[in-house]
Motif scaffolding. Structure first.
Motif, short mmCIF file in Angstrom:
data_model
loop_
_atom_site.label_atom_id
_atom_site.label_comp_id
_atom_site.label_asym_id
_atom_site.label_seq_id
_atom_site.Cartn_x
_atom_site.Cartn_y
_atom_site.Cartn_z
N TRP A 51 0.83 -1.20 0.00
CA TRP A 51 0.00 0.00 0.00
C TRP A 51 0.87 1.25 0.00
CZ3 TRP A 51 -4.88 -0.46 -1.23
CH2 TRP A 51 -5.49 -1.70 -1.05
N CYS A 53 -0.72 4.30 -0.09
CA CYS A 53 -1.51 5.05 0.89
C CYS A 53 -2.48 4.10 1.58
CB CYS A 53 -2.32 6.17 0.23
SG CYS A 53 -1.33 7.48 -0.50
N ASN A 54 -2.51 4.15 2.88
CA ASN A 54 -3.40 3.33 3.68
C ASN A 54 -3.53 4.04 5.03
OD1 ASN A 54 -4.27 1.30 5.62
ND2 ASN A 54 -3.77 -0.26 4.10
N LYS A 57 -1.05 3.24 7.74
CA LYS A 57 0.39 3.42 7.58
C LYS A 57 0.87 4.63 8.36
CE LYS A 57 2.72 3.11 3.92
NZ LYS A 57 3.33 3.25 2.59
N ASN A 60 2.30 8.19 5.46
CA ASN A 60 1.22 8.11 4.47
C ASN A 60 1.23 9.37 3.61
OD1 ASN A 60 -1.15 7.90 3.02
ND2 ASN A 60 -2.39 7.27 4.76
N PRO A 61 1.66 9.28 2.34
CA PRO A 61 1.70 10.48 1.49
C PRO A 61 0.32 11.08 1.22
CG PRO A 61 2.14 8.51 0.19
CD PRO A 61 2.16 8.09 1.62
N CYS A 62 -0.73 10.32 1.45
CA CYS A 62 -2.08 10.86 1.23
C CYS A 62 -2.62 11.60 2.45
CB CYS A 62 -3.03 9.73 0.83
SG CYS A 62 -2.67 9.06 -0.81
N THR A 64 -0.58 14.19 3.90
CA THR A 64 0.35 15.30 4.05
C THR A 64 -0.41 16.62 4.16
OG1 THR A 64 0.57 15.35 1.64
CG2 THR A 64 2.26 14.17 2.86
N THR A 115 5.33 8.18 -4.49
CA THR A 115 4.98 8.96 -3.31
C THR A 115 4.49 10.36 -3.71
OG1 THR A 115 6.54 7.78 -1.89
CG2 THR A 115 5.88 9.98 -1.18
N ALA A 118 1.08 10.47 -5.55
CA ALA A 118 -0.03 10.31 -4.60
C ALA A 118 -0.33 11.63 -3.90
CB ALA A 118 0.30 9.23 -3.58
N SER A 123 -3.92 13.17 -2.46
CA SER A 123 -3.92 13.53 -1.04
C SER A 123 -5.03 14.50 -0.66
CB SER A 123 -2.56 14.12 -0.65
OG SER A 123 -2.31 15.35 -1.31
N SER A 126 -8.27 13.28 0.83
CA SER A 126 -8.32 12.79 2.21
C SER A 126 -9.09 13.72 3.14
CB SER A 126 -6.89 12.59 2.75
OG SER A 126 -6.23 13.84 2.88
#
Length: 396
Positions: A51, A53-54, A57, A60-62, A64, A115, A118, A123, A126
């Motif tokens: 993954w 993005c999860n 994690k 998590n780059p999603c 930021t 990364t 994403a 991101s 999110s």
């Protein structure tokens, strides 16, 4: 900072998008050909998905920072800080062609390119959904630039990697939640195939589908219709609060020429064995609350972080003290259906005092504005997903 942010905002949207999909059209053609063949033997390991993005994690780059410098057409700037709302739904994101590995299919190692893409494309969603983004064995830049045809096995391997990750997401993480599918270019094509095979014929999964955002993937519908063609049960979205539907478009500054890669049902990137007679490429205008044929303002967002690797030479990031720059008011958009083409027309707005920074069809009219389909409307798409999330929770 203010002038630098102003000067670099739209230019960065344009060039960053070129980075994200510089050979995205080739990927569409290669994957479509491989999936159409359908007989190649592809081996996908049965190990757990990796993954990118999860929500579970730690890195998590999603997730930021989304703090943004908002630059108005008159030069005024302000700082936008995002407040995370409740996230009752999920987003499943499949990224476009970015891997610089030397093999035909990428391995599942998370590299700086995945990364950053994403961050750039996924991101901001999110704000309203838990973002899941799998690594998958995509067809690489090296394979597409080799001068040799991409093998059907490689195409199917890329697709099965997405299928495996989606099945793991449903089994381990979904727990009955609604979900949005988001993809661009190679990612959009793979999600289109996944919807055809797994969601469109399955009433239970269709009920969980909040929407599908498939950009630069040439989704087909019968001329003048909202459903049919690629999907028999999943229609085009006609209102921002509609759920269980598809948002798709191909963006251009002017009518796509004959033989264009996007916006025409006879695109050379689609299944070479199909004539697509009586079909058109779907256009859903992301700027409108209701698809009434009108024009609406685009909300572009661009990251201020330079893209890593070789492809970083193709892009210029905006300057500023925040991770993002937004440029509302620069452009408007309207769906056009003319002379056999169906596309999202991008119109510069600006003012007499402050003319807009014109976006360009960097790779020529056959490509249109495919290279930055996502970023030029990113603010609109995030707002729409927020509305759809609320509607879905009300309905369920």
């Amino acid at each position: 900072m203010h002038q630098g942010a102003r000067d670099g905002s739209i230019a960065a949207v344009r060039l960053r998008a070129r980075l994200l999909a510089i050979v995205g059209a080739a990927a569409l053609s290669a994957v479509a050909g491989g999936l159409a063949a359908g007989t190649a033997q592809a081996t996908v390991k049965s190990s757990k998905a990796v993954w990118l993005c999860n929500p579970n994690k730690p890195a998590n780059p999603c997730l930021t920072s989304e703090e943004t410098t908002v630059v108005q057409t008159d030069g005024d700037t302000s700082i936008e800080k995002v407040k995370k709302a409740a996230r009752p739904i999920d987003c499943f994101y499949v990224y476009p062609t970015v891997s610089e590995q030397p093999t035909e299919n990428a391995n599942l190692e998370i590299e700086p390119q995945e990364t950053q893409v994403a961050i750039d494309q996924a991101s901001r969603f999110s704000q309203d959904c838990r973002v899941f983004a799998p690594m998958y064995p995509q067809i690489t830049l090296a394979a597409l630039n080799s001068g040799k045809p991409v093998s059907p096995t490689a195409s199917i391997t890329a697709y099965l990697g997405v299928v495996k990750a989606f099945e793991e997401y449903l089994t381990k993480f979904n727990k009955g939640r609604g979900f949005v599918l988001i993809g661009h270019s190679q990612g959009a094509l793979l999600l289109k195939q996944l919807i055809k095979e797994f969601i469109d014929p399955n009433p239970a999964l269709r009920k969980q589908l909040v929407s599908a955002v498939l950009l630069g993937g040439n989704v087909l519908v019968p001329e003048g219709k909202l459903v049919g063609g690629d999907f028999q049960n999943v229609p085009a979205c006609q209102a921002a609060a509609q759920t269980g539907c598809v948002i798709a478009y191909s963006s251009f500054l002017k009518e796509p020429p004959e033989g264009s890669f996007f916006g025409r049902a006879q695109s050379p990137l689609l299944d070479p064995g199909a004539t697509n007679e009586g079909m058109q490429v779907l256009c859903v205008n992301p700027t409108l609350l209701s698809q009434n044929g009108g024009t609406g303002p685009l909300l572009p967002y661009a990251s201020t972080t330079p893209f890593p690797g070789t492809l970083g030479f193709f892009q210029e990031s905006p300057t500023g003290s925040t991770p993002w720059v937004a440029s509302p008011g620069e452009y408007s958009a309207q769906c056009h259906d003319e002379n056999g083409a169906s596309f999202l027309q991008i119109n510069p707005v600006g003012t007499a005092v402050d003319p807009p920074e014109f976006v360009k069809e960097e790779l020529g009219p056959d490509w249109g504005l495919h290279l930055y389909d996502v970023n030029i409307a990113l603010g609109n798409l995030v707002k729409t997903v927020a509305i759809q999330s609320q509607a879905y929770m009300f309905e369920n």
